[in-house]
Design a protein around this motif. Structure first.
Motif, PDB file in Angstrom:
ATOM      1  N   THR A   1       0.806  -1.229   0.000  1.00 19.12           N
ATOM      2  CA  THR A   1       0.000   0.000   0.000  1.00 19.12           C
ATOM      3  C   THR A   1       0.836   1.275   0.000  1.00 19.12           C
ATOM      4  O   THR A   1       0.416   2.288  -0.563  1.00 19.12           O
ATOM      5  N   ALA A   2       1.993   1.270   0.619  1.00 20.06           N
ATOM      6  CA  ALA A   2       2.829   2.463   0.700  1.00 20.06           C
ATOM      7  C   ALA A   2       3.765   2.548  -0.498  1.00 20.06           C
ATOM      8  O   ALA A   2       4.100   1.537  -1.122  1.00 20.06           O
ATOM      9  N   ALA A   3       4.177   3.766  -0.830  1.00 19.50           N
ATOM     10  CA  ALA A   3       5.131   3.983  -1.929  1.00 19.50           C
ATOM     11  C   ALA A   3       6.534   3.706  -1.407  1.00 19.50           C
ATOM     12  O   ALA A   3       7.351   4.598  -1.192  1.00 19.50           O
ATOM     13  N   GLU A   4       6.801   2.421  -1.227  1.00 19.66           N
ATOM     14  CA  GLU A   4       8.022   1.994  -0.561  1.00 19.66           C
ATOM     15  C   GLU A   4       8.435   0.635  -1.111  1.00 19.66           C
ATOM     16  O   GLU A   4       7.589  -0.216  -1.409  1.00 19.66           O
ATOM     17  N   ALA A   5       9.718   0.435  -1.264  1.00 20.67           N
ATOM     18  CA  ALA A   5      10.246  -0.847  -1.728  1.00 20.67           C
ATOM     19  C   ALA A   5      11.529  -1.151  -0.978  1.00 20.67           C
ATOM     20  O   ALA A   5      12.260  -0.238  -0.580  1.00 20.67           O
ATOM     21  N   VAL A   6      11.785  -2.438  -0.793  1.00 20.21           N
ATOM     22  CA  VAL A   6      13.009  -2.870  -0.117  1.00 20.21           C
ATOM     23  C   VAL A   6      13.882  -3.575  -1.148  1.00 20.21           C
ATOM     24  O   VAL A   6      13.490  -4.581  -1.735  1.00 20.21           O
ATOM     25  N   ALA A   7      15.057  -3.034  -1.391  1.00 15.22           N
ATOM     26  CA  ALA A   7      15.984  -3.564  -2.394  1.00 15.22           C
ATOM     27  C   ALA A   7      17.087  -4.348  -1.694  1.00 15.22           C
ATOM     28  O   ALA A   7      17.678  -3.881  -0.721  1.00 15.22           O
ATOM     29  N   PHE A   8      17.351  -5.549  -2.207  1.00 16.27           N
ATOM     30  CA  PHE A   8      18.266  -6.475  -1.543  1.00 16.27           C
ATOM     31  C   PHE A   8      19.567  -6.628  -2.320  1.00 16.27           C
ATOM     32  O   PHE A   8      19.572  -6.697  -3.548  1.00 16.27           O
ATOM     33  N   ALA A   9      20.655  -6.729  -1.560  1.00 16.72           N
ATOM     34  CA  ALA A   9      21.953  -7.000  -2.165  1.00 16.72           C
ATOM     35  C   ALA A   9      21.974  -8.404  -2.745  1.00 16.72           C
ATOM     36  O   ALA A   9      21.264  -9.305  -2.300  1.00 16.72           O
ATOM     37  N   ARG A  10      22.779  -8.576  -3.764  1.00 20.14           N
ATOM     38  CA  ARG A  10      22.942  -9.880  -4.406  1.00 20.14           C
ATOM     39  C   ARG A  10      23.545 -10.883  -3.418  1.00 20.14           C
ATOM     40  O   ARG A  10      24.399 -10.534  -2.605  1.00 20.14           O
ATOM     41  N   ARG A  11      23.074 -12.150  -3.506  1.00 18.02           N
ATOM     42  CA  ARG A  11      23.562 -13.162  -2.556  1.00 18.02           C
ATOM     43  C   ARG A  11      25.060 -13.422  -2.774  1.00 18.02           C
ATOM     44  O   ARG A  11      25.539 -13.326  -3.908  1.00 18.02           O
ATOM     45  N   PRO A  12      25.779 -13.775  -1.680  1.00 20.06           N
ATOM     46  CA  PRO A  12      25.326 -13.740  -0.298  1.00 20.06           C
ATOM     47  C   PRO A  12      25.447 -12.324   0.256  1.00 20.06           C
ATOM     48  O   PRO A  12      26.544 -11.871   0.609  1.00 20.06           O
ATOM     49  N   GLY A  13      24.336 -11.609   0.308  1.00 17.20           N
ATOM     50  CA  GLY A  13      24.351 -10.194   0.687  1.00 17.20           C
ATOM     51  C   GLY A  13      24.144  -9.999   2.179  1.00 17.20           C
ATOM     52  O   GLY A  13      23.533 -10.837   2.844  1.00 17.20           O
ATOM     53  N   ARG A  14      24.619  -8.880   2.672  1.00 18.18           N
ATOM     54  CA  ARG A  14      24.501  -8.603   4.106  1.00 18.18           C
ATOM     55  C   ARG A  14      23.637  -7.381   4.401  1.00 18.18           C
ATOM     56  O   ARG A  14      23.468  -7.038   5.566  1.00 18.18           O
ATOM     57  N   PHE A  15      23.086  -6.724   3.356  1.00 19.16           N
ATOM     58  CA  PHE A  15      22.282  -5.532   3.626  1.00 19.16           C
ATOM     59  C   PHE A  15      21.114  -5.427   2.653  1.00 19.16           C
ATOM     60  O   PHE A  15      21.085  -6.048   1.594  1.00 19.16           O
ATOM     61  N   ALA A  16      20.123  -4.625   3.056  1.00 18.85           N
ATOM     62  CA  ALA A  16      18.995  -4.274   2.204  1.00 18.85           C
ATOM     63  C   ALA A  16      18.649  -2.821   2.467  1.00 18.85           C
ATOM     64  O   ALA A  16      18.882  -2.300   3.566  1.00 18.85           O
ATOM     65  N   LEU A  17      18.102  -2.149   1.456  1.00 21.54           N
ATOM     66  CA  LEU A  17      17.774  -0.729   1.559  1.00 21.54           C
ATOM     67  C   LEU A  17      16.277  -0.528   1.381  1.00 21.54           C
ATOM     68  O   LEU A  17      15.691  -1.003   0.402  1.00 21.54           O
ATOM     69  N   VAL A  18      15.666   0.174   2.333  1.00 26.32           N
ATOM     70  CA  VAL A  18      14.262   0.549   2.222  1.00 26.32           C
ATOM     71  C   VAL A  18      14.197   1.887   1.493  1.00 26.32           C
ATOM     72  O   VAL A  18      14.723   2.896   1.986  1.00 26.32           O
ATOM     73  N   ILE A  19      13.581   1.888   0.310  1.00 26.88           N
ATOM     74  CA  ILE A  19      13.569   3.065  -0.541  1.00 26.88           C
ATOM     75  C   ILE A  19      12.214   3.764  -0.460  1.00 26.88           C
ATOM     76  O   ILE A  19      11.163   3.144  -0.640  1.00 26.88           O
ATOM     77  N   ASP A  20      12.230   5.048  -0.170  1.00 27.97           N
ATOM     78  CA  ASP A  20      11.045   5.892  -0.289  1.00 27.97           C
ATOM     79  C   ASP A  20      10.886   6.219  -1.771  1.00 27.97           C
ATOM     80  O   ASP A  20      11.677   6.977  -2.338  1.00 27.97           O
TER      81      ASP A  20
END
Length: 321
Positions: free
Chosen positions: A33-52
């Motif tokens: 519902t929100a204008a928001e997405a979570v982008a994930f680092a390529r495996r084996p990744g250690r971080f993800a970014l929540v994007i407005d």
């Protein structure tokens, strides 16, 4: 992660904004519902970014807890209140699903077992149920992207409740145990499509698309042998058309986009170099390639919508609005 691109009905083309990241990205999870997405680092990744996605900025950063790494995908549950992430327990090699609270600023609130090894893509199947592509491949951050257990890998498709119960599990025949179940798509009626990546010889021509309904045996769908071999054992993305009547898989290695009906019958093959991203589109599908192409597949025609001055990577995420 060069940026995110979202399509919706009524747009004449893509809108995008770039955001640099320390490492290569893989996929994203769109909030329902929100204008928001979570982008994930390529495996084996250690971080993800929540994007407005309105302001084009990073709202939060998620770091995998000690002893875990991300596998590049996630999904929202409970109306977007909880983010689930596919992860590896580094010491044991067992798959985990991390749980994060959006209301608490994406704080980690727990985890459950994935039902297998190497969970890759996960999708919300019902309100508190995930469908999980347990790819079967064990990795370790110290070994980069090296696959550590090919000879004994056992992929499966699991339906897992938020409480951690494995509700149903589907495995492949023994002679296909090297066919890693990687990516998922859901039809409006709950049918699941899963795309596979063969860890044997690329020319073996094994099936790369599976279809499943709860309580039934899976259907393994194949094109004719020449087209199957042309896929080079690799399906990069999978998507249903909006009405669920057709399903497509892409192979960037083979330069192919294959289309099947929802019973597994092969319908068409389309050639496009380095095609990988795939999502539902108006009247069919939208696809992206590594040459910057944004493509429309309607009925039997694959046509170019536009070409961007960037190389699109693995996945294309459709956002409903």
């Amino acid at each position: 992660m060069g940026g995110l691109c979202a399509f919706r009905t009524g747009w004449d083309g893509p809108r995008h904004f770039p955001h640099p990241a320390a490492d290569r990205g893989h996929a994203a999870a769109a909030h329902p519902t929100a204008a928001e997405a979570v982008a994930f680092a390529r495996r084996p990744g250690r971080f993800a970014l929540v994007i407005d996605c309105v302001k084009g900025r990073v709202a939060h950063r998620l770091d995998a807890p000690e002893g875990r790494h991300f596998y590049g995908h996630g999904a929202f549950l409970q109306g977007g209140a909880i983010l689930a992430t596919s992860e590896n327990d580094i010491d044991s090699g067992e798959g985990r699903i991390g749980l994060w609270s959006r209301a608490k600023g994406y704080a980690r609130i727990g985890e459950i077992a994935s039902g297998g090894v190497g969970p890759h893509e996960i999708r919300r199947w019902a309100e508190d149920v995930l469908v999980v592509a347990n790819g079967g491949i064990r990795t370790h951050p110290d070994s980069g992207r090296e696959k550590l257990n090919i000879d004994v890998m056992r992929p499966n498709l699991s339906y897992v409740s938020l409480a951690g119960e494995v509700l149903e599990q589907v495995s492949l025949p023994d002679d296909l145990h090297k066919n890693s179940i990687r990516h998922l798509a859901l039809a409006p009626d709950g049918q699941v499509a899963f795309a596979m990546q063969w860890q044997g010889e690329p020319g073996d021509g094994v099936p790369l698309l599976g279809l499943h309904r709860r309580g039934e045996d899976p259907i393994l769908a194949e094109a004719d042998l020449a087209e199957q071999i042309a896929m080079q054992g690799y399906a990069g993305s999978v998507a249903f058309a909006a009405d669920g009547g057709a399903v497509g898989i892409t192979s960037p290695r083979g330069g192919r986009l294959h289309v099947f009906d929802n019973r597994g019958a092969f319908l068409a093959s389309h050639r496009r170099a380095d095609v990988c991203g795939l999502a539902p589109g108006r009247g069919g599908f939208v696809a992206t390639d590594g040459l910057g192409g944004i493509l429309s597949l309607q009925e039997a025609t694959l046509s170019r919508l536009t070409t961007a001055k960037r190389a699109w990577d693995n996945h294309l995420v459709a956002i409903d609005a």
